[in-house]
Design an enzyme around this catalytic site. Structure first.
Site, PDB file in Angstrom:
ATOM      1  N   GLY A  89      23.023  47.375 -12.642  1.00 45.05           N
ATOM      2  CA  GLY A  89      23.366  47.135 -11.233  1.00 45.05           C
ATOM      3  C   GLY A  89      23.779  45.694 -10.995  1.00 45.05           C
ATOM      4  N   ASP A 106      15.375  56.231 -16.846  1.00 45.18           N
ATOM      5  CA  ASP A 106      15.383  56.756 -15.478  1.00 45.18           C
ATOM      6  C   ASP A 106      13.982  56.492 -14.936  1.00 45.18           C
ATOM      7  OD1 ASP A 106      15.021  58.256 -13.203  1.00 45.18           O
ATOM      8  OD2 ASP A 106      16.178  59.975 -13.930  1.00 45.18           O
ATOM      9  N   ALA A 140      16.994  50.930  -8.315  1.00 46.74           N
ATOM     10  CA  ALA A 140      16.688  51.532  -7.012  1.00 46.74           C
ATOM     11  C   ALA A 140      17.783  52.521  -6.642  1.00 46.74           C
ATOM     12  CB  ALA A 140      16.597  50.452  -5.931  1.00 46.74           C
ATOM     13  N   ASP A 160      16.124  44.012   4.005  1.00 57.69           N
ATOM     14  CA  ASP A 160      16.072  43.781   5.460  1.00 57.69           C
ATOM     15  C   ASP A 160      16.017  45.108   6.223  1.00 57.69           C
ATOM     16  OD1 ASP A 160      18.674  44.160   4.356  1.00 57.69           O
ATOM     17  OD2 ASP A 160      19.624  43.407   6.185  1.00 57.69           O
ATOM     18  N   TYR A 216      16.408  55.367   3.609  1.00 54.58           N
ATOM     19  CA  TYR A 216      16.424  54.315   2.584  1.00 54.58           C
ATOM     20  C   TYR A 216      15.395  53.233   2.913  1.00 54.58           C
ATOM     21  CZ  TYR A 216      18.052  50.062   0.227  1.00 54.58           C
ATOM     22  OH  TYR A 216      18.117  48.890  -0.503  1.00 54.58           O
ATOM     23  N   LYS A 222      12.124  52.193   0.694  1.00 59.20           N
ATOM     24  CA  LYS A 222      11.930  50.845   0.144  1.00 59.20           C
ATOM     25  C   LYS A 222      10.602  50.253   0.631  1.00 59.20           C
ATOM     26  CE  LYS A 222      14.193  48.676  -2.085  1.00 59.20           C
ATOM     27  NZ  LYS A 222      14.238  48.547  -3.574  1.00 59.20           N
TER      28      LYS A 222
HETATM   29  N1  LIG Z   1      22.657  46.060  -2.129  1.00 58.85           N
HETATM   30  C1  LIG Z   1      22.075  45.502  -1.083  1.00 58.85           C
HETATM   31  O1  LIG Z   1      22.715  45.164  -0.086  1.00 58.85           O
HETATM   32  C2  LIG Z   1      20.593  45.241  -1.097  1.00 58.85           C
HETATM   33  C3  LIG Z   1      20.018  44.563  -0.020  1.00 58.85           C
HETATM   34  C4  LIG Z   1      18.650  44.289  -0.062  1.00 58.85           C
HETATM   35  C5  LIG Z   1      17.888  44.698  -1.135  1.00 58.85           C
HETATM   36  N2  LIG Z   1      18.474  45.382  -2.153  1.00 58.85           N
HETATM   37  C6  LIG Z   1      17.637  45.811  -3.278  1.00 58.85           C
HETATM   38  O2  LIG Z   1      17.965  45.029  -4.409  1.00 58.85           O
HETATM   39  C7  LIG Z   1      17.798  45.794  -5.600  1.00 58.85           C
HETATM   40  C8  LIG Z   1      19.065  45.742  -6.433  1.00 58.85           C
HETATM   41  O3  LIG Z   1      20.120  46.325  -5.689  1.00 58.85           O
HETATM   42  P1  LIG Z   1      21.630  46.228  -6.153  1.00 58.85           P
HETATM   43  O4  LIG Z   1      22.403  45.756  -4.990  1.00 58.85           O
HETATM   44  O5  LIG Z   1      21.731  45.519  -7.455  1.00 58.85           O
HETATM   45  O6  LIG Z   1      21.958  47.767  -6.339  1.00 58.85           O
HETATM   46  P2  LIG Z   1      22.883  48.508  -7.402  1.00 58.85           P
HETATM   47  O7  LIG Z   1      24.016  47.633  -7.806  1.00 58.85           O
HETATM   48  O8  LIG Z   1      23.134  49.856  -6.828  1.00 58.85           O
HETATM   49  O9  LIG Z   1      21.915  48.614  -8.646  1.00 58.85           O
HETATM   50  C9  LIG Z   1      20.858  49.521  -8.695  1.00 58.85           C
HETATM   51  C10 LIG Z   1      20.784  50.019 -10.103  1.00 58.85           C
HETATM   52  O10 LIG Z   1      19.698  50.947 -10.197  1.00 58.85           O
HETATM   53  C11 LIG Z   1      20.152  52.015 -10.993  1.00 58.85           C
HETATM   54  N3  LIG Z   1      19.386  53.227 -10.732  1.00 58.85           N
HETATM   55  C12 LIG Z   1      19.526  54.125  -9.736  1.00 58.85           C
HETATM   56  N4  LIG Z   1      18.648  55.123  -9.892  1.00 58.85           N
HETATM   57  C13 LIG Z   1      17.944  54.846 -11.013  1.00 58.85           C
HETATM   58  C14 LIG Z   1      16.912  55.495 -11.691  1.00 58.85           C
HETATM   59  N5  LIG Z   1      16.411  56.657 -11.263  1.00 58.85           N
HETATM   60  N6  LIG Z   1      16.432  54.932 -12.829  1.00 58.85           N
HETATM   61  C15 LIG Z   1      16.935  53.773 -13.294  1.00 58.85           C
HETATM   62  N7  LIG Z   1      17.926  53.102 -12.690  1.00 58.85           N
HETATM   63  C16 LIG Z   1      18.411  53.634 -11.548  1.00 58.85           C
HETATM   64  C17 LIG Z   1      21.599  52.199 -10.665  1.00 58.85           C
HETATM   65  O11 LIG Z   1      22.239  52.884 -11.716  1.00 58.85           O
HETATM   66  P3  LIG Z   1      23.435  53.955 -11.383  1.00 58.85           P
HETATM   67  O12 LIG Z   1      24.427  53.199 -10.602  1.00 58.85           O
HETATM   68  O13 LIG Z   1      23.853  54.372 -12.748  1.00 58.85           O
HETATM   69  O14 LIG Z   1      22.757  55.038 -10.610  1.00 58.85           O
HETATM   70  C18 LIG Z   1      22.065  50.751 -10.526  1.00 58.85           C
HETATM   71  O15 LIG Z   1      22.512  50.248 -11.778  1.00 58.85           O
HETATM   72  C19 LIG Z   1      17.392  47.189  -5.127  1.00 58.85           C
HETATM   73  O16 LIG Z   1      15.993  47.272  -5.162  1.00 58.85           O
HETATM   74  C20 LIG Z   1      17.862  47.250  -3.699  1.00 58.85           C
HETATM   75  O17 LIG Z   1      17.089  48.145  -2.929  1.00 58.85           O
HETATM   76  C21 LIG Z   1      19.804  45.657  -2.174  1.00 58.85           C
END
Ligand SMILES: NC(=O)c1ccc[n+]([C@@H]2O[C@H](COP(=O)([O-])OP(=O)(O)OC[C@H]3O[C@@H](n4cnc5c(N)ncnc54)[C@H](OP(=O)(O)O)[C@@H]3O)[C@@H](O)[C@H]2O)c1
Length: 261
Positions: free
Chosen positions: A9, A33, A52, A90, A113, A117
């Site tokens: 991710g 997973d 996530a 947030d 979501y 979280k």
């Molecule tokens: N994005 C935002 O705006 C945001 C804001 C605040 C907090 N966060 C938090 O920050 C963290 C990182 O987010 P990110 O933006 O880097 O998201 P991301 O780019 O979607 O990365 C999440 C990763 O988790 C993987 N994943 C999904 N389901 C899974 C599972 N069952 N087992 C193992 N891996 C799994 C996904 O793989 P696949 O793509 O192959 O499914 C993806 O590589 C998360 O906890 C998110 O909730 C994100």
């Protein structure tokens, strides 16, 4: 050994870069997973839990799967018995405030979501740093910056929501701040970019910094009509001495530099 989950991710990749000087095992979705128990033989000294379910709208239609990953997956990561960094959001807040949310503000998520979280925060256990951040973007993956660059190259005008205010945070800055969080006691910390913007403000800055002539048409959340409700206001600040990040515009410039290289 440091274990990174969700290593494919956008944050997972930034963490792998930031902690490249440590012994790191970086597991992407295909490697573990997290909704299943950990692979045998893993004995990390620290878990950076970036895996996530992040499809905010998709979670509305599939709350059980979202919880299996965000709550069950976090419990599985915590079951390794090592101190853990859990990245939260947030979207645990309802967005009714008009000044920055601090750690002592009560969460009240409005989306599936956000609820998953928040429950994940509890599943992270007692020896966890809960790092709440917001509106993440980086040089890889699905994010707003990459979407705007694609749309901007195709269109003269893009319609963007102008009634949600937040802090767009560069994953490189969040990954670097994670190191400093490790020096603080376990607990909840708000770690998001300095400054605030609406998605429309952010889109205009993206086009400006990228030298694209694309115009932004400012629309409302209601006009966009997405399935999941989002907070109208979700700027995060720390009252607990969490690391302060650079302004979001600086993060945007660093991200665009990376994309151009
Ligand atoms: N994005 C935002 O705006 C945001 C804001 C605040 C907090 N966060 C938090 O920050 C963290 C990182 O987010 P990110 O933006 O880097 O998201 P991301 O780019 O979607 O990365 C999440 C990763 O988790 C993987 N994943 C999904 N389901 C899974 C599972 N069952 N087992 C193992 N891996 C799994 C996904 O793989 P696949 O793509 O192959 O499914 C993806 O590589 C998360 O906890 C998110 O909730 C994100």
């Amino acid at each position: 050994m440091y274990l990174i989950t969700g290593a494919g991710g956008q944050l997972g990749r930034a963490l792998a870069e930031e902690f490249a000087d440590e012994e790191v095992v970086a597991l992407a979705h295909a490697d573990w997973d997290v909704s299943l128990p950990p692979p045998p033989g893993l004995a990390p000294e620290l878990v950076l839990h970036a895996a996530a379910w992040t499809d905010v709208d998709g979670a509305e239609a599939d709350p059980q799967e979202a919880a299996a990953v965000n709550v069950g997956g976090t419990a599985n990561a915590a079951s390794l018995g090592a101190p853990l960094v859990y990245y939260s959001t947030d979207y645990v807040f309802d967005g009714e405030k008009r000044e920055p949310y601090v750690e002592s503000d009560g969460p009240n998520p409005r989306s599936v979501y956000g609820r998953s979280k928040l429950h994940g925060e509890a599943a992270a256990g007692a020896q966890a740093w809960i790092v709440r951040s917001s509106w993440l973007f980086g040089p890889t993956g699905n994010n707003f910056v990459r979407t705007m660059l694609r749309l901007g190259a195709e269109r003269d005008e893009v319609a963007v929501v102008d009634d949600q205010l937040g802090s767009p945070t560069y994953v490189g800055h969040l990954a670097a701040a994670t190191r400093r969080v490790l020096g603080l006691p376990h607990g909840i910390y708000h770690v998001a970019a300095g400054g605030e913007a609406t998605w429309a403000d952010f889109a205009e800055a993206i086009f400006e910094e990228a030298g694209l002539p694309t115009r932004v048409r400012r629309i409302s959340t209601a006009e966009l009509g997405r399935p999941a409700p989002r907070p109208a206001y979700s700027v995060l600040r720390s009252e607990k001495g969490a690391p302060e990040l650079p302004h979001w515009r600086e993060g945007l410039r660093e991200c665009l530099d990376r994309l151009e290289r």
